[in-house]
Design a protein around this motif. Structure first.
Motif, PDB file in Angstrom:
ATOM      1  N   GLY A 110       0.822  -1.202   0.000  1.00 29.70           N
ATOM      2  CA  GLY A 110       0.000   0.000   0.000  1.00 29.70           C
ATOM      3  C   GLY A 110       0.858   1.254   0.000  1.00 29.70           C
ATOM      4  N   ASN A 153      -7.552   0.060  -1.425  1.00 30.74           N
ATOM      5  CA  ASN A 153      -6.927  -0.628  -2.546  1.00 30.74           C
ATOM      6  C   ASN A 153      -7.953  -1.545  -3.203  1.00 30.74           C
ATOM      7  N   GLY A 213      -4.006   3.286  -2.002  1.00 33.92           N
ATOM      8  CA  GLY A 213      -5.344   3.374  -2.563  1.00 33.92           C
ATOM      9  C   GLY A 213      -5.611   4.790  -3.067  1.00 33.92           C
ATOM     10  N   SER A 228      -2.078  -4.328  -4.520  1.00 32.22           N
ATOM     11  CA  SER A 228      -2.053  -3.405  -3.383  1.00 32.22           C
ATOM     12  C   SER A 228      -0.656  -2.854  -3.153  1.00 32.22           C
TER      13      SER A 228
END
Length: 587
Positions: A120, A216, A235, A231
């Motif tokens: 992420g 995500n 996001g 991911s």
């Protein structure tokens, strides 16, 4: 290679009877839940294993986001060695339910060079990186929401990387590939990020779901390197609409989702503010034919386009997001970047086996003839399998995945140079804030992974081996004539990982060792230079705590019993009414 290993696995599973082989298999109502906080990692691995062992209903696994995967219904008596990760199923009583999003701390460290995979907003650079997340989840009838921010502190220590010489470009950018916003390093000093994380607001009613999110999104059945969306990047803000679960029809179960959002450029790409905003859209659909249990086929289309500085009207923006034609010469394509993909996944719970594949193409075709004549133009593909085998009270998971993102034959034959995830009209490529939205391997790369996990009473121990070759497109374009096949940028990595639960605490740890040759082609401009060989250690430590809020149970409800080792991680100890089979309900 993976196909041969998969065939051996199936044979072995049949010889041993597979996980809980029986015919016919009786219905087993869900009496527990698996809470899934992320799209990659231990809990997602467990979710797939529960399908392979028949403890959870088989789902497409083509398009996923945390808000839709949060609670997987599980038949606890079939969970076996996975029972320790389960929570009792909550009562769906129509009252407001609150839950603490697990408070999680993570420490990641690389010793020699960055190595980032499905983290992420966290970027695993050189030196220690600390991340802390948590929040609150609420559900009332058909509405659900979560606020789950993440604080990240990156030490961002120095390491060698190629210099950028193009005017107007950041010195920290991707030197040899100007058509992608993929910085080698995010500045020259430590920095802090406060990311909204997996936060969302959604409504699920009548089999449909709509909402807004910064989560995500994962598109594709691959477990490690999906071709379209993973991911690996943070996001992004988006709205979505689609089915809340696969809809039953006379021909099988159908699932579809539309995503519409905005992508942002990093601070380490270029100095032109006119191209900073991009529109992103995705259309994903899949089908589980009723005649072939466990099979899912599907497809996805992504589209990106730059938003001009003055902005556009809502109607024009909608047309940018969803071009009326999939072909350049059809009149509807506005010159942005389109990516298309086809998917298949087949799960056989009787054998504890799954196999999946992805095929994708970058760049919008000129017309149908172009698509049919040269399907290998800018291709990418992925293949993988998982085999689950019961060993008494334990469960063994053997898995493998192959990913190829390199240039196709038409490029080498002279049609032109084109690297996956890059496109001239959308010069940032498929990225968000300087990290790849697609497979973490990156453009022009390929990799193979094999792994083995052993699940037992209260945890898991595993090992894996990965071979990767990075940006072969650049190598063939700039260096292959001089060095032939001798100076690719390639890496071999092996590692161990461990997960365990202690009450409301869950602990995960992994340690990997990598040996990489000719990283980023640093010394290839000087034929007399000694080839670069580096060794990198990566450590990833993660601890999460899921306190239970004091919450009154529904009158007359009882806490369902879990098998020995059951956990309350991520869930409230409330009861659920019996249910039989069917689709996985979305939270």
């Amino acid at each position: 290679m993976l196909a041969c290993l998969g065939a051996v696995s199936v044979t072995a599973a049949r010889a041993q009877g597979g996980p809980e082989r029986s015919a016919p298999r009786r219905e087993c109502p869900p009496t527990a839940r698996l809470h899934v906080d992320d799209l990659f990692g231990f809990r997602m691995d467990v979710a797939r294993l529960l399908e392979l062992t028949g403890a959870a209903p088989v789902m497409p696994m083509i398009v996923r986001e945390p808000s839709a995967e949060a609670d997987v219904p599980v038949c606890a008596e079939r969970a076996g060695a996975l029972a320790w990760a389960l929570s009792p199923a909550p009562v769906d009583s129509g009252v407001l339910r609150l839950r603490i999003v697990p408070i999680t701390g993570e420490l990641v460290q690389n010793t020699a060079y960055p190595r980032d995979r499905n983290n992420g907003a966290l970027w695993a650079g050189v030196g220690p990186t600390l991340a802390v997340s948590g929040g609150l989840h609420a559900r009332w009838r058909w509405l659900s929401a979560a606020f789950a921010p993440r604080y990240i502190r990156e030490s961002n220590r120095a390491f060698d990387f190629p210099a950028v010489t193009q005017a107007g470009r950041s010195p920290f950018g991707y030197a040899d590939k100007p058509g992608i916003d993929l910085p080698r390093r995010f500045g020259a000093s430590p920095y802090t990020i406060f990311d909204p994380g997996q936060s969302y607001l959604r409504a699920d009613a009548f089999g449909l779901a709509v909402g807004a999110s910064t989560e995500n999104v994962w598109i594709g059945p691959s477990q490690i390197n999906p071709l379209m969306m993973s991911s690996t990047a943070p996001g992004f803000r988006h709205v979505f609409a689609g089915t809340s679960h696969p809809i039953a029809t006379p021909i099988g179960r159908l699932e579809a989702q539309v995503i519409w959002g905005r992508l942002t450029e990093s601070a380490y790409f270029d100095s032109n503010p006119a191209n900073d905003r991009r529109l992103f859209s995705a259309l994903v659909a899949d089908w589980m034919p009723r005649w072939i249990p466990g099979l899912t086929v599907g497809g996805a289309y992504l589209y990106m386009d730059t938003i001009p500085p003055g902005g556009v009207s809502l109607g024009h923006e909608f047309r940018l997001a969803f071009p009326v034609s999939a072909f350049y010469a059809g009149g509807g394509n506005l010159g942005g970047d389109g990516l298309g993909a086809l998917y298949a996944r087949w799960v056989l719970p009787e054998s504890g086996f799954e196999v999946y594949g992805e095929w994708a193409r970058e760049d919008t075709p000129y017309d149908p003839n172009d698509l049919l004549a040269e399907p290998a133009w800018t291709p990418a593909y992925g293949l993988g399998f998982t085999q689950a085998v019961r060993m008494g009270p334990r469960l063994l998971r053997f898995y493998g995945e192959l990913t190829h993102l390199g240039m196709g034959a038409p490029v080498r034959d002279g049609r032109g140079f084109f690297s996956y995830y890059t496109h001239s009209p959308v010069i940032q490529g498929l990225t968000q804030q300087g990290q790849l939205i697609g497979a973490a391997l990156g453009p022009g790369s390929d990799g193979e992974t094999l792994g083995l996990d052993l699940h037992y009473g209260r945890g898991m121990t595993g090992l894996w081996l990965e071979r990767a070759r990075y940006d072969d497109d650049l190598y063939y374009e700039s260096f292959a004539r001089r060095y032939g096949e001798s100076r690719h940028d390639w890496e071999l990595t092996g590692g161990l990982r461990q997960a365990a639960a202690v009450g409301a605490f869950e602990l995960e740890a992994s340690a990997g060792y990598s040996k990489r040759h000719n990283r980023d082609f640093l010394r290839l401009s000087d034929p007399a230079a000694v080839p670069l060989v580096e060794q990198n250690w990566q450590i990833d430590l993660r601890a999460s705590y899921a306190p239970r809020l004091p919450w009154r149970r529904a009158r007359g409800a009882a806490v369902p019993a879990l098998p020995p080792g059951g956990s309350a991680h991520g869930g409230a100890r409330e009861a659920a009414p019996p249910a039989s089979g069917g689709d996985r309900p979305r939270p």
